[in-house]
Design an enzyme around this catalytic site. Structure first.
Site, PDB file in Angstrom:
ATOM      1  N   GLU A   8      -3.294   8.429   8.768  1.00  0.00           N
ATOM      2  CA  GLU A   8      -1.846   8.188   8.931  1.00  0.00           C
ATOM      3  C   GLU A   8      -1.294   8.939  10.148  1.00  0.00           C
ATOM      4  O   GLU A   8      -0.258   8.572  10.690  1.00  0.00           O
ATOM      5  CB  GLU A   8      -1.072   8.602   7.672  1.00  0.00           C
ATOM      6  CG  GLU A   8      -1.307   7.721   6.459  1.00  0.00           C
ATOM      7  CD  GLU A   8      -0.376   6.497   6.369  1.00  0.00           C
ATOM      8  OE1 GLU A   8       0.758   6.553   6.849  1.00  0.00           O
ATOM      9  OE2 GLU A   8      -0.831   5.476   5.798  1.00  0.00           O
ATOM     10  N   CYS A  15     -10.935   2.902  -0.145  1.00  0.00           N
ATOM     11  CA  CYS A  15      -9.514   3.108   0.154  1.00  0.00           C
ATOM     12  C   CYS A  15      -9.237   2.306   1.411  1.00  0.00           C
ATOM     13  O   CYS A  15     -10.025   2.333   2.365  1.00  0.00           O
ATOM     14  CB  CYS A  15      -9.265   4.602   0.382  1.00  0.00           C
ATOM     15  SG  CYS A  15      -7.679   5.003   1.132  1.00  0.00           S
ATOM     16  N   HIS A  65      -7.408   2.713   3.810  1.00  0.00           N
ATOM     17  CA  HIS A  65      -7.264   3.450   5.069  1.00  0.00           C
ATOM     18  C   HIS A  65      -8.613   3.625   5.774  1.00  0.00           C
ATOM     19  O   HIS A  65      -8.662   3.826   6.986  1.00  0.00           O
ATOM     20  CB  HIS A  65      -6.690   4.844   4.811  1.00  0.00           C
ATOM     21  CG  HIS A  65      -5.210   4.869   4.589  1.00  0.00           C
ATOM     22  ND1 HIS A  65      -4.624   4.363   3.451  1.00  0.00           N
ATOM     23  CD2 HIS A  65      -4.195   5.343   5.362  1.00  0.00           C
ATOM     24  CE1 HIS A  65      -3.309   4.541   3.535  1.00  0.00           C
ATOM     25  NE2 HIS A  65      -3.028   5.130   4.684  1.00  0.00           N
ATOM     26  N   ASP A  84       0.868  -1.174   0.000  1.00  0.00           N
ATOM     27  CA  ASP A  84       0.000   0.000   0.000  1.00  0.00           C
ATOM     28  C   ASP A  84       0.903   1.221   0.000  1.00  0.00           C
ATOM     29  O   ASP A  84       2.109   1.114   0.266  1.00  0.00           O
ATOM     30  CB  ASP A  84      -0.894  -0.006   1.260  1.00  0.00           C
ATOM     31  CG  ASP A  84      -1.812   1.214   1.320  1.00  0.00           C
ATOM     32  OD1 ASP A  84      -2.308   1.641   0.260  1.00  0.00           O
ATOM     33  OD2 ASP A  84      -2.020   1.757   2.429  1.00  0.00           O
ATOM     34  N   SER A  85       0.311   2.380  -0.264  1.00  0.00           N
ATOM     35  CA  SER A  85       1.080   3.614  -0.193  1.00  0.00           C
ATOM     36  C   SER A  85       1.544   3.887   1.237  1.00  0.00           C
ATOM     37  O   SER A  85       2.507   4.613   1.436  1.00  0.00           O
ATOM     38  CB  SER A  85       0.220   4.779  -0.670  1.00  0.00           C
ATOM     39  OG  SER A  85      -0.949   4.848   0.124  1.00  0.00           O
ATOM     40  N   CYS A 133      -4.410  -1.310  -1.953  1.00  0.00           N
ATOM     41  CA  CYS A 133      -4.459   0.142  -2.129  1.00  0.00           C
ATOM     42  C   CYS A 133      -5.477   0.419  -3.235  1.00  0.00           C
ATOM     43  O   CYS A 133      -5.282  -0.010  -4.380  1.00  0.00           O
ATOM     44  CB  CYS A 133      -3.070   0.637  -2.534  1.00  0.00           C
ATOM     45  SG  CYS A 133      -3.010   2.387  -2.932  1.00  0.00           S
TER      46      CYS A 133
HETATM   47  N1  DGL Z   1      -4.722   3.022   1.026  1.00  0.00           N
HETATM   48  C1  DGL Z   1      -4.594   3.791  -0.186  1.00  0.00           C
HETATM   49  C2  DGL Z   1      -5.830   3.581  -1.056  1.00  0.00           C
HETATM   50  O1  DGL Z   1      -6.485   2.605  -0.860  1.00  0.00           O
HETATM   51  C3  DGL Z   1      -4.255   5.161   0.243  1.00  0.00           C
HETATM   52  C4  DGL Z   1      -4.254   6.148  -0.814  1.00  0.00           C
HETATM   53  C5  DGL Z   1      -3.253   7.223  -0.776  1.00  0.00           C
HETATM   54  O2  DGL Z   1      -2.087   6.961  -0.585  1.00  0.00           O
HETATM   55  O3  DGL Z   1      -3.679   8.347  -1.045  1.00  0.00           O
HETATM   56  O4  DGL Z   1      -6.177   4.296  -1.937  1.00  0.00           O
END
Ligand code: DGL
Length: 275
Positions: free
Chosen positions: A155, A189, A191, A13-14, A76
């Site tokens: 985050e 997302c 998150h 993931d990011s 992600c």
């Molecule tokens: N968890 C990522 C997603 O599902 C986070 C996105 C991001 O880094 O902006 O999109």
């Protein structure tokens, strides 16, 4: 080349949001080893341009391949919505994003066909969820909204149910979705499951909330079973890699992972990886 069923599953993931998918994988597949990469040094992806997201996604995948994984999950929504099929189809192991499983779950859950989608700007602009839902339920009426502040809030630890700032931001983002009268909402997302109680409070109990990490972990289990790639014994171990300092990972990972917080975390750079 045959794939080793004892090799680890790769998840990326990011940032830390993908750990919500790891949590589900560990619950559903306790024997499996997992290598997780969170690009904490470059998060967020979802407010960046398509070319940058593709470049980052390819580097994330290349890093996991260097760890000899047997399967890759892009936990992600942003990368899942952006990496072209031409890139993912060419990989030596099966790759999955989170869009397809979440869309299928939403279609199963909806009674009225009115489905909401929330995600990063890149995810919502790509219309990936809309297309996947429409392919399964052409009559669906979809209302989508971008929620760029959710990722930095999460985050930075602003995910407590009582958090007034996140509640206020969520009320604003969810207003058009609520007004559309959806009965199902995709948390598009990885998150967002961390702020599910806040979203549930605003949307009300009549709205089913779909968690893409959970849905994709279930699909991964099914895929690995059919492909005869399940590891059948031993306690699965997890190794975590991040591109920024390991300190914040250690602080926040407990929340993302639920009860499980084991494993080792290492800081690495993926700048030079390329598939
Ligand atoms: N968890 C990522 C997603 O599902 C986070 C996105 C991001 O880094 O902006 O999109």
């Amino acid at each position: 080349m045959s794939i080793d069923k004892n090799a680890p599953i790769g998840v990326f993931d990011s940032g830390l949001g993908g750990l919500t998918a790891v949590r589900e994988l560990r619950r559903l597949l306790p024997h499996e080893d997992i290598v997780y990469f969170g690009d904490t040094g470059r998060v967020p992806y979802g407010t960046r341009g398509v070319e940058t997201i593709i470049k980052y996604g390819r580097q994330d995948v290349a890093f996991l391949l260097s760890k000899n994984v047997k399967y890759i999950m892009a936990a992600c929504g942003t990368v899942s919505s952006t990496l072209p099929k031409s890139c993912t189809d060419a990989l030596p192991v099966t790759y999955t994003g989170v869009v397809q499983s979440a869309a299928a779950a939403a279609v199963s859950a909806t009674g009225t066909g009115k489905i909401g989608v929330i995600g990063t700007p890149a995810t919502v602009n790509s219309e990936s969820y809309n297309k996947a839902i429409k392919a399964l339920l052409p009559s669906a009426v979809i209302t989508a909204n971008k929620c760029p502040l959710f990722v930095p809030l999460v985050e930075n630890g602003y995910f407590d149910e009582e958090n007034k700032v996140t509640h206020l931001v969520a009320e604003d983002y969810l207003a058009p979705i609520k007004a559309a009268g959806v009965d199902t909402l995709i948390l598009g997302c990885t998150h967002y499951p961390l702020i599910k109680p806040i979203i549930a409070d605003i949307m009300g109990s009549g709205v089913a909330l779909i968690d893409p990490g959970y849905e994709t972990a279930k699909s991964a289990k099914e895929y690995l079973a059919v492909a005869d790639l399940l590891k059948s014994s031993g306690n699965g171990e997890a190794s975590y890699y991040v591109s920024d300092s390991t300190e914040s990972f250690e602080q926040l990972s407990n929340w993302f992972l639920g009860e499980y917080a084991g494993g080792n975390v290492t800081q690495i750079s993926v700048d030079n990886y390329e598939v």
